[in-house]
Motif scaffolding. Structure first.
Motif, short mmCIF file in Angstrom:
data_model
loop_
_atom_site.label_atom_id
_atom_site.label_comp_id
_atom_site.label_asym_id
_atom_site.label_seq_id
_atom_site.Cartn_x
_atom_site.Cartn_y
_atom_site.Cartn_z
N GLU A 1 -0.82 -12.50 9.80
CA GLU A 1 -1.30 -11.20 10.27
C GLU A 1 -1.19 -10.12 9.20
OE1 GLU A 1 0.55 -10.12 13.98
OE2 GLU A 1 0.62 -12.20 14.65
N ARG A 2 -0.97 -10.50 7.96
CA ARG A 2 -0.76 -9.51 6.90
C ARG A 2 -1.97 -8.59 6.74
NH1 ARG A 2 2.01 -13.44 2.36
NH2 ARG A 2 4.16 -13.26 3.10
N SER A 3 -3.15 -9.17 6.65
CA SER A 3 -4.35 -8.35 6.43
C SER A 3 -4.52 -7.35 7.56
CB SER A 3 -5.59 -9.24 6.34
OG SER A 3 -5.46 -10.19 5.31
N LYS A 4 -4.33 -7.82 8.79
CA LYS A 4 -4.54 -6.97 9.95
C LYS A 4 -3.56 -5.80 9.98
CE LYS A 4 -5.04 -9.28 13.71
NZ LYS A 4 -4.67 -10.06 14.93
N LEU A 5 -2.28 -6.09 9.83
CA LEU A 5 -1.25 -5.05 9.94
C LEU A 5 -1.32 -4.06 8.77
CD1 LEU A 5 1.67 -7.32 11.19
CD2 LEU A 5 0.57 -5.49 12.48
N VAL A 6 -1.56 -4.57 7.56
CA VAL A 6 -1.63 -3.68 6.40
C VAL A 6 -2.86 -2.78 6.50
CG1 VAL A 6 -1.96 -3.58 3.89
CG2 VAL A 6 -0.31 -5.17 4.87
N THR A 7 -4.00 -3.34 6.91
CA THR A 7 -5.22 -2.52 6.97
C THR A 7 -5.19 -1.54 8.15
OG1 THR A 7 -6.35 -4.34 8.13
CG2 THR A 7 -6.72 -4.12 5.75
N ILE A 8 -4.49 -1.87 9.23
CA ILE A 8 -4.30 -0.88 10.30
C ILE A 8 -3.52 0.30 9.73
CG2 ILE A 8 -3.11 -0.39 12.48
CD1 ILE A 8 -3.77 -3.25 13.35
N SER A 9 -2.50 0.02 8.94
CA SER A 9 -1.73 1.10 8.29
C SER A 9 -2.62 1.90 7.36
CB SER A 9 -0.55 0.52 7.51
OG SER A 9 0.28 -0.26 8.34
N PHE A 10 -3.42 1.21 6.54
CA PHE A 10 -4.28 1.89 5.57
C PHE A 10 -5.48 2.56 6.22
CE2 PHE A 10 -2.98 -0.66 1.53
CZ PHE A 10 -1.75 -0.01 1.58
N PHE A 11 -5.69 2.29 7.50
CA PHE A 11 -6.72 3.01 8.26
C PHE A 11 -6.48 4.51 8.17
CE2 PHE A 11 -8.31 4.02 12.77
CZ PHE A 11 -9.63 4.10 12.36
N GLY B 1 -12.88 -3.87 0.42
CA GLY B 1 -12.05 -4.30 -0.71
C GLY B 1 -10.56 -4.23 -0.47
N ILE B 2 -10.11 -3.38 0.46
CA ILE B 2 -8.67 -3.28 0.73
C ILE B 2 -8.10 -4.61 1.22
CG2 ILE B 2 -6.97 -2.23 2.30
CD1 ILE B 2 -7.75 -0.44 0.01
N SER B 3 -8.91 -5.41 1.92
CA SER B 3 -8.44 -6.72 2.37
C SER B 3 -8.40 -7.72 1.22
CB SER B 3 -9.36 -7.25 3.49
OG SER B 3 -9.21 -6.48 4.66
N GLY B 4 -8.79 -7.28 0.03
CA GLY B 4 -8.67 -8.11 -1.17
C GLY B 4 -7.39 -7.80 -1.90
N PHE B 5 -7.46 -7.00 -2.96
CA PHE B 5 -6.27 -6.73 -3.76
C PHE B 5 -5.22 -5.94 -2.99
CE2 PHE B 5 -7.73 -2.42 -4.27
CZ PHE B 5 -6.58 -1.70 -4.60
N GLY B 6 -5.64 -5.13 -2.00
CA GLY B 6 -4.71 -4.25 -1.29
C GLY B 6 -3.62 -4.98 -0.52
N VAL B 7 -3.88 -6.21 -0.13
CA VAL B 7 -2.89 -7.01 0.62
C VAL B 7 -2.25 -8.06 -0.28
CG1 VAL B 7 -2.53 -8.32 2.76
CG2 VAL B 7 -4.43 -6.70 2.62
N ASN B 8 -2.84 -8.28 -1.44
CA ASN B 8 -2.47 -9.39 -2.32
C ASN B 8 -1.03 -9.32 -2.83
OD1 ASN B 8 -3.88 -10.89 -5.34
ND2 ASN B 8 -3.09 -11.85 -3.50
N HIS B 9 -0.46 -8.10 -2.88
CA HIS B 9 0.94 -7.96 -3.32
C HIS B 9 1.87 -8.81 -2.45
CE1 HIS B 9 -1.38 -4.28 -3.99
NE2 HIS B 9 -0.62 -4.00 -5.02
N LEU B 10 1.59 -8.82 -1.15
CA LEU B 10 2.43 -9.57 -0.21
C LEU B 10 2.21 -11.08 -0.34
CD1 LEU B 10 1.91 -7.21 2.83
CD2 LEU B 10 4.14 -7.78 1.89
N ASP B 11 1.04 -11.49 -0.80
CA ASP B 11 0.75 -12.92 -0.95
C ASP B 11 1.51 -13.52 -2.12
OD1 ASP B 11 -1.17 -12.82 1.12
OD2 ASP B 11 -2.69 -12.11 -0.29
N ILE B 12 1.53 -12.82 -3.24
CA ILE B 12 2.07 -13.44 -4.46
C ILE B 12 3.56 -13.17 -4.66
CG2 ILE B 12 -0.18 -13.32 -5.57
CD1 ILE B 12 0.92 -11.06 -7.34
#
Length: 498
Positions: free
Chosen positions: A186-196, A396-407
């Motif tokens: 759920e990383r993309s969903k929760l992070v992008t809700i915040s960045f909304f 684009g936020i669902s790209g690099f914007g969430v990637n910090h948590l992935d790597i």
């Protein structure tokens, strides 16, 4: 979906439960609120909305402070009954000083992005987030007082640097917070809700600041946004906790699900692998992507209104309307694409494919739109192009914007601090480059050259990210899991609780 997940009544009831603090209330609150992480996502959204709305006030205030207005003064002869009307400004700031006031915030913001990421990794990220917003609100209250009591340009310049430093902690602390609270699915969903909130800030900020300035004068903006920020900080610090294990108002089912699908390990200052981070190619892919994004995003706050006004010679009211449309598109796409990205990952698309896909589509479209923007002769067509270009940032936020948590989920705050700090340097540089180019060429030719440069920068950064980005946890970010939580035990939330 969000209204169904968390209605206003549920939020209010939960806040009441936190105040009452009884055992029966805890159980009742858990039943009513549903998933605590979504309440926190919506609160984090407001936590970014308010500071971003706060940034809109300075441009409107400077317009009022530097515009000429009539003042009646004695005529200067022996007859004291004679007066004359002269035109004066509220502050005697030159264009250079105005530019420095606008840039001062981002100087502080850049200086403290990396320290902010470090602090939010070492200390509870929810507290860093809350105190950052509260501190920024405090400085916001002080700025009009310095101007009214004529404390001088230097005092306002320094205070704006401090305000920028406090907000330099925002994005890193949000990422550090979600590394404890956002399950991998759920990383993309929760992070992008915040960045909304990042996209909503300008949409709400410009109209409110304009209305308050027209009705009550420019200091009203600072008092309004300062009050809103302090109120939010108090609520956030009361409701949020560092991690699920410290939260009394979360169900056992949700807590177990989050803990089994996140890393809950605490990090000390000596454990941050600075050399590994700074020499990691996937980290630099994120940094380069952030440079491309910030070049035009930060420029949109200060440079785009100037471009629209000088090229199309339209009124400020109409320009405010045209400027708000791209942010509305961005606000719609940001959480929507986060939900789609998580669905793709759940349907067995690789994480790296999803990140590269959304980043390439979002910022690739932006690059193409900026290439064409300088050629457009009509305001309505420029608005359409900007709406597609800036609006696609939400993809684009669902790209690099969430990637910090992935790597590197446990160092996500540090990574966000580094990438956002370096990216903001590009945001500071863009208006300077635009000013230099437009001063050397005609209005049309100058802006045409600048937007071609901007489009090329976007396409280069998109290509670099598409080649070198990763979706895997890096070797330097892998630590032993807490005892009792093994990979084989990590499982999704049961359907009836999802």
């Amino acid at each position: 979906w969000l209204i169904k997940e968390l209605s206003i009544q549920k939020i209010i009831f939960c806040l009441q439960c936190h105040i009452i603090m009884s055992h029966d209330t805890e159980e009742c609150c858990q039943k009513v609120i549903g998933n605590k992480r979504y309440l926190l996502a919506i609160l984090a959204c407001f936590g970014l909305l308010i500071p971003l709305g706060m940034r809109c006030e300075i441009g409107i205030a400077i317009i009022k402070l530097t515009e000429l207005h009539d003042m009646v003064v004695p005529a200067g002869n022996n007859n004291i009954s004679e007066f004359k009307v002269i035109q004066v400004r509220e502050v005697a700031w030159t264009n250079t000083k105005v530019s420095l006031i606008e840039a001062s915030f981002y100087i502080g913001y850049t200086l403290f992005s990396i320290p902010g990421g470090f602090l939010s990794t070492i200390f509870p990220a929810n507290k860093v987030f809350g105190f950052a917003v509260f501190t920024s609100a405090f400085f916001n209250f002080a700025i009009p007082l310095l101007v009214i009591y004529q404390c001088g340009f230097v005092s306002v310049f320094v205070l704006r640097i401090f305000q920028g430093m406090s907000e330099g902690c925002l994005y890193p602390s949000v990422h550090s917070f979600w590394r404890y609270w956002a399950p991998k699915q759920e990383r993309s969903k929760l992070v992008t809700i915040s960045f909304f909130g990042m996209a909503l800030g300008p949409i709400i900020g410009y109209p409110i600041s304009g209305i308050l300035t027209k009705r009550y004068d420019w200091p009203a903006n600072f008092y309004f946004w300062g009050t809103a920020a302090m109120s939010w900080a108090v609520i956030w610090l009361a409701v949020s906790r560092k991690c699920p294990s410290q939260d009394r108002f979360i169900s056992e089912t949700e807590k177990t699900y989050i803990e089994q699908n996140t890393s809950q390990m605490a990090i000390t200052a000596s454990q941050v692998p600075w050399i590994s981070i700074l020499t990691s190619v996937p980290v630099w892919a994120i940094i380069i992507a952030n440079i491309g994004r910030n070049w035009t995003y930060q420029f949109s706050f200060s440079g785009l209104p100037s471009f629209l006004r000088k090229k199309f010679n339209d009124s400020s009211i109409n320009l405010g309307f045209h400027m708000s449309i791209p942010y509305i598109v961005m606000a719609i796409l940001t959480p929507s694409c986060g939900i789609v990205a998580d669905c793709m990952i759940k349907r067995k698309f690789s994480v790296v494919f999803v990140r590269k896909f959304f980043n390439s589509v979002g910022f690739g479209i932006a690059g193409l739109m900026f290439l064409f923007l300088g050629f457009i002769p009509y305001l309505w067509l420029a608005t359409t192009t900007l709406s597609i270009g800036l609006g696609s940032f939400g993809i684009g936020i669902s790209g690099f914007g969430v990637n910090h948590l992935d790597i590197a989920d446990i160092y996500a705050g540090v990574l966000m601090g580094i990438s956002n700090g370096i990216g903001t340097l590009a945001g500071i540089l863009a208006p300077i480059v635009a000013m230099e180019i437009t001063n050397k060429f005609s209005v049309n030719d100058g802006w045409l050259i600048f937007f071609i440069i901007s489009g090329i920068i976007h396409l280069i950064t998109v290509t670099f990210y598409a080649i070198f980005a990763s979706g895997e946890n890096q070797s330097w970010a892998v630590h032993t899991e807490p005892e009792g939580i093994k990979d084989s035990e990590k499982k999704p939330l049961p359907n009836d609780s999802q």
